[in-house]
Enzyme design. Structure first.
Site, PDB file in Angstrom:
ATOM      1  N   HIS A 138      72.781  63.188  34.503  1.00 27.61           N
ATOM      2  CA  HIS A 138      72.475  61.801  34.876  1.00 27.61           C
ATOM      3  C   HIS A 138      73.682  61.091  35.459  1.00 27.61           C
ATOM      4  CE1 HIS A 138      69.655  58.397  34.573  1.00 27.61           C
ATOM      5  NE2 HIS A 138      70.736  57.654  34.438  1.00 27.61           N
ATOM      6  N   ASP A 147      74.529  57.619  38.040  1.00 29.35           N
ATOM      7  CA  ASP A 147      73.943  56.427  38.659  1.00 29.35           C
ATOM      8  C   ASP A 147      74.636  55.984  39.938  1.00 29.35           C
ATOM      9  OD1 ASP A 147      71.587  55.221  37.370  1.00 29.35           O
ATOM     10  OD2 ASP A 147      72.815  55.305  35.549  1.00 29.35           O
ATOM     11  N   GLU A 171      64.383  57.463  36.849  1.00 26.67           N
ATOM     12  CA  GLU A 171      64.614  56.838  35.543  1.00 26.67           C
ATOM     13  C   GLU A 171      63.763  55.591  35.424  1.00 26.67           C
ATOM     14  OE1 GLU A 171      68.520  55.351  34.559  1.00 26.67           O
ATOM     15  OE2 GLU A 171      68.225  55.874  32.459  1.00 26.67           O
ATOM     16  N   HIS A 188      62.357  53.411  30.660  1.00 26.17           N
ATOM     17  CA  HIS A 188      63.736  52.919  30.570  1.00 26.17           C
ATOM     18  C   HIS A 188      63.745  51.983  29.365  1.00 26.17           C
ATOM     19  CE1 HIS A 188      67.532  50.835  31.816  1.00 26.17           C
ATOM     20  NE2 HIS A 188      67.876  52.114  31.861  1.00 26.17           N
ATOM     21  N   HIS A 224      65.942  57.398  26.331  1.00 24.60           N
ATOM     22  CA  HIS A 224      65.384  56.032  26.389  1.00 24.60           C
ATOM     23  C   HIS A 224      64.032  55.851  25.705  1.00 24.60           C
ATOM     24  CE1 HIS A 224      68.229  53.851  29.047  1.00 24.60           C
ATOM     25  NE2 HIS A 224      68.401  55.009  29.667  1.00 24.60           N
ATOM     26  N   HIS A 262      70.446  62.101  29.140  1.00 21.45           N
ATOM     27  CA  HIS A 262      71.699  61.416  28.787  1.00 21.45           C
ATOM     28  C   HIS A 262      71.544  60.713  27.437  1.00 21.45           C
ATOM     29  CE1 HIS A 262      69.304  58.577  31.090  1.00 21.45           C
ATOM     30  NE2 HIS A 262      70.109  57.565  30.880  1.00 21.45           N
ATOM     31  N   ASP A 266      76.293  59.951  32.343  1.00 19.92           N
ATOM     32  CA  ASP A 266      75.907  58.558  32.634  1.00 19.92           C
ATOM     33  C   ASP A 266      76.987  57.848  33.446  1.00 19.92           C
ATOM     34  OD1 ASP A 266      74.021  56.555  32.638  1.00 19.92           O
ATOM     35  OD2 ASP A 266      74.110  56.151  30.486  1.00 19.92           O
TER      36      ASP A 266
HETATM   37 ZN   LIG Z   1      69.774  55.473  31.214  1.00 16.10          ZN
END
Ligand SMILES: [Zn+2]
Ligand SMILES: *[C@@H]1O[C@H](CO)[C@@H](O)[C@H](O)[C@H]1NC(C)=O
Ligand SMILES: *[C@@H]1O[C@H](CO)[C@@H](O)[C@H](O)[C@H]1NC(C)=O
Ligand SMILES: *[C@@H]1O[C@H](CO)[C@@H](O)[C@H](O)[C@H]1NC(C)=O
Ligand SMILES: *[C@@H]1O[C@H](CO)[C@@H](O)[C@H](O)[C@H]1NC(C)=O
Length: 408
Positions: free
Chosen positions: A36, A38, A141, A168, A214, A235, A304
């Protein structure tokens, strides 16, 4: 060569270098596949997804945890790039924004072909390894990204989505998120609704990995029970070491072991130490712990990076992966265990998911979510209104009943 006793203080340094060298040797043919990252969200926030802005040049990009030189220095050979859209897009423009984040990932691959290879299969990852490029995959996500539509789920698969995080930080109409366990959200589906179960079956059929980062514990257990293929936590870390509901509790780690699933450890300080500060060694503690409880085959990395504000000392950006691997070697992880955590475990899970998909004889799921579970006033009701004319009008029902009763 290590020095004699009169240089004893240097031994620690010398040993550190030995492990670091060993880490690099291993990572040369088994680079890390991270679960994961971002960066795509940063590209939206910083540049509104305009990659041709010269400040957005990924070779020189600053102010992020990720850029091309850092990926190279970190021996990152596979990355699930997150197509993340926040929960406030739910019932609004979630699908549009998801498509845009998937598009920016595809454009990254096109613009930097010497670095990235967009792939959608385990064989594609292996090919990218061979070519020395970063296998680039898409993880979506947030279940809100499919807007409670099996058609959207299938369309995102066709555009390259290979995992979907079921929620999420918000419930969807069909799956509960982790905030239910911390008491800030109300339970709604108590795991997965009937429609949520249909989403999971369709993910199995398509070959999309089910990501349980999540989600609530009830959703984790429902998914682990229902899925015909192993699942991932893209993650998440260990709840026993840091009692944050984003982490995975021991009884779920047992199920992870039994199903051949995978926990890719999150580096966010708040999930590692439950405080604002953490260091590399505490991340290694999570890896050790998950290995102990779920097995060495159940461990991976989901840093992450670029999705969090605080990272452990020693793991400040994606270039630091070899230091973490050196720490695992220092802790007597075998070479095979390290290769497992780096890439082999994820490849095993992905292949199992592909196999289930290849061998299934199921037809596509077609039953839409019930209209009263869809919520929100901005949607049209095509299809639903036809169906309700046919089946749900009291008058029609009565007529049908009368017809039936008149038969001999
Ligand atoms: Zn996340
Ligand atoms: C990014 O910057 C590098 C180094 O200045 C340059 O060689 C490269 O062409 C740039 N890439 C793009 C896509 O603009
Ligand atoms: C699950 O645990 C068993 C027994 O400890 C172990 O042999 C097996 O490798 C574990 N599975 C995974 C995926 O690590
Ligand atoms: C690793 O193995 C060595 C040699 O067997 C041993 O001396 C050392 O205590 C072990 N370290 C850990 C952290 O288990
Ligand atoms: C799934 O099917 C594809 C296409 O036939 C094939 O290339 C791939 O090797 C299969 N994968 C697995 C894991 O069975």
């Amino acid at each position: 060569m290590c020095p004699g006793w009169w240089l004893w203080p240097l031994v620690a340094v010398c040993a550190a270098d030995v492990f670091r060298d060993e880490a690099e040797r291993i990572m040369q043919d088994t680079p890390v596949i991270d679960g994961h990252n971002d960066l795509p969200w940063q590209l939206l926030k910083m540049f509104n997804n305009q990659l041709q802005d010269e400040r957005a040049n990924l070779s020189t990009l600053t102010g992020t945890h990720t850029n091309i030189p850092k990926l190279r220095a970190g021996f990152v050979g596979g990355q699930f790039w997150s197509a993340y859209v926040p929960c406030d897009t739910q019932n609004k423009d979630a699908v549009r924004r998801t498509l845009e984040q998937m598009d920016v990932i595809h454009r990254m691959c096109e613009m930097y072909p010497e670095t990235f290879l967009c792939v959608t299969t385990s064989a594609g990852i292996r090919q990218a390894f061979q070519e020395g490029r970063v296998a680039s995959l898409i993880g979506v996500e947030g279940g809100h990204s499919i807007d409670s539509s099996l058609g959207v789920l299938r369309a995102l698969y066709h555009l390259g989505m290979r995992y979907l995080t079921l929620t999420h930080n918000c419930n969807t109409p069909w799956a509960d998120n982790w905030l239910v366990d911390s008491g800030s959200d109300d339970a709604q589906s108590h795991g997965l609704s009937v429609f949520g179960q249909s989403v999971l079956r369709e993910m199995n059929r398509l070959g999309v990995m089910i990501d349980l980062a999540h989600v609530s514990v009830a959703t984790m257990k429902a998914a682990l029970q229902l899925s015909a293929a192993p699942v991932i936590f893209s993650h998440s870390s260990a709840y026993s070491l840091c009692a944050n509901r984003r982490n995975v509790p021991d009884d779920v780690l047992q199920l992870v072991n039994q199903t051949g699933s995978l926990v890719m450890v999150n580096f966010y300080n708040d999930y590692v130490s439950c405080t604002e500060d953490a260091d590399l060694s505490q991340v290694a503690d999570h890896l050790d712990y998950i290995r102990k409880v779920a097995g060495a085959g159940a461990v991976g990395f989901g840093g992450d990076f670029d999705g969090v504000t605080r990272l452990p000392t020693g793991l400040e950006d994606v270039s630091k992966y070899p230091d973490l691997i050196a720490e695992l070697l220092r802790r007597n992880w075998t070479e095979a265990e390290v290769r497992g955590a780096l890439a082999d475990n994820l490849l095993r899970v992905f292949e199992a998911v592909e196999k289930v998909s290849n061998e299934t004889l199921q037809a596509p799921e077609e039953e839409p979510i019930p209209l009263d579970q869809l919520g929100s006033s901005c949607r049209t009701q095509y299809g639903y209104s036809e169906a309700s004319t046919l089946y749900h009008q009291p008058g029609a029902l009565l007529a049908a009943l009368i017809f039936v009763l008149r038969l001999p």
